[in-house]
Design an enzyme around this catalytic site. Structure first.
Site, PDB file in Angstrom:
ATOM      1  CB  VAL A 156     -26.096 -28.388  -5.508  1.00 31.38           C
ATOM      2  CG1 VAL A 156     -27.073 -27.678  -6.442  1.00 31.38           C
ATOM      3  CG2 VAL A 156     -24.749 -27.676  -5.512  1.00 31.38           C
ATOM      4  CE1 TYR A 157     -32.197 -34.391  -5.615  1.00 25.86           C
ATOM      5  CE2 TYR A 157     -31.514 -35.280  -3.493  1.00 25.86           C
ATOM      6  CZ  TYR A 157     -32.406 -35.243  -4.550  1.00 25.86           C
ATOM      7  OH  TYR A 157     -33.512 -36.060  -4.541  1.00 25.86           O
ATOM      8  CB  ALA A 158     -28.848 -31.543   0.574  1.00 25.28           C
ATOM      9  CB  SER A 160     -32.884 -28.377  -4.654  1.00 22.53           C
ATOM     10  OG  SER A 160     -32.871 -29.796  -4.644  1.00 22.53           O
ATOM     11  CE  LYS A 161     -35.568 -33.341  -4.333  1.00 20.73           C
ATOM     12  NZ  LYS A 161     -36.805 -33.331  -5.136  1.00 20.73           N
TER      13      LYS A 161
END
Length: 246
Positions: A156-158, A160-161
């Site tokens: 999820v974080y990756a 977004s980036k």
């Protein structure tokens, strides 16, 4: 470009989001030390007060909850009310969601994507007309090594980036004609509160190997990007601990 090597940002005004701690605070500190007046933007009023007391009169606190759409929309107006203009905008505020997707909380996913992606886009949209009118400006976005590598323990974080990496590189190409530079800083794991959500075994492994960066090291690179001659844009800097193994 200011030719004063001891205070290369003398006379400039910067705003940094997520500035009460971590990379944001380190970035604000580096800019203050380089001569800028810096508006520190954060929703944590107490932490913001402590940060500005530490940094001195060149640091101006702005308590703002960027996840509140109405407050978010007032960012530029409130910065201008405090400091009169804006030369540098560092979109740094962000959240982290790690671990297996199947275990993730949908509400946490929404909150993280809103702050990491939507808020960054809205903030940049907010400050661009002011910079375009003045014919100069710098925008830096805190991205991540995860924007360049599909990190398996943080889908999820990756994601977004990866979205933000595309946003930075496309907006850069739209606005360079106005004298505005847009770039991102993509550090590997940095010792901040975000690491509290890392898988415990991964965090312990990183600590044991010495494969973590200090926030001040990231801030030094931000300052390097801001102090290049105007004819040069540092589009993206990927920085990682030497001992970090993807």
């Amino acid at each position: 470009m200011n030719t004063n090597t001891t205070s290369p940002l003398q006379g400039q005004v910067a705003a940094v989001t997520g500035a009460a701690s971590g990379i944001g605070l380190a970035s604000a500190r580096a800019m203050v030390e380089a001569g800028a007046r810096v508006v520190l933007v954060d929703r944590d009023e107490a932490a913001l007060g402590r940060a500005c007391a530490e940094l001195g009169p060149q640091a101006l606190p702005l308590v703002l909850d960027l996840l509140d759409a109405k407050q978010c929309a007032t960012l530029l107006a409130r910065v201008l009310a405090l400091a009169g203009r804006l030369d540098v905008f560092h979109a740094n505020a962000g959240l982290y969601v790690g671990g297996d997707l199947v275990d993730s909380d949908p509400d946490a996913i929404d909150r993280m994507l809103n702050l990491n992606v939507n808020v960054v886009m809205k903030n940049v949209h907010n400050v661009l007309p002011h910079m375009i009118e003045r014919g100069v400006g710098d925008i830096i976005v805190t991205s991540s090594l995860a924007a360049h590598f599909p990190t398996p323990w943080e889908p999820v974080y990756a994601s977004s980036k990866w979205a933000i990496n595309c946003f930075v590189q496309t907006v850069r190409r739209q606005v360079f004609k106005h004298g505005i530079r847009v770039g991102s800083i993509s550090p590997g794991p940095v010792i901040t509160s975000l690491l509290a959500d890392w898988p415990a075994e991964k965090l312990e492994e990183a600590k044991a190997k010495g494969s973590l960066l200090e926030a001040s090291e990231v801030a030094n690179v931000v300052l390097f990007m801001l102090t290049r001659p105007r004819g040069m844009t540092i589009r993206d800097v990927v920085m990682m601990p030497t001992q970090f193994d993807l």
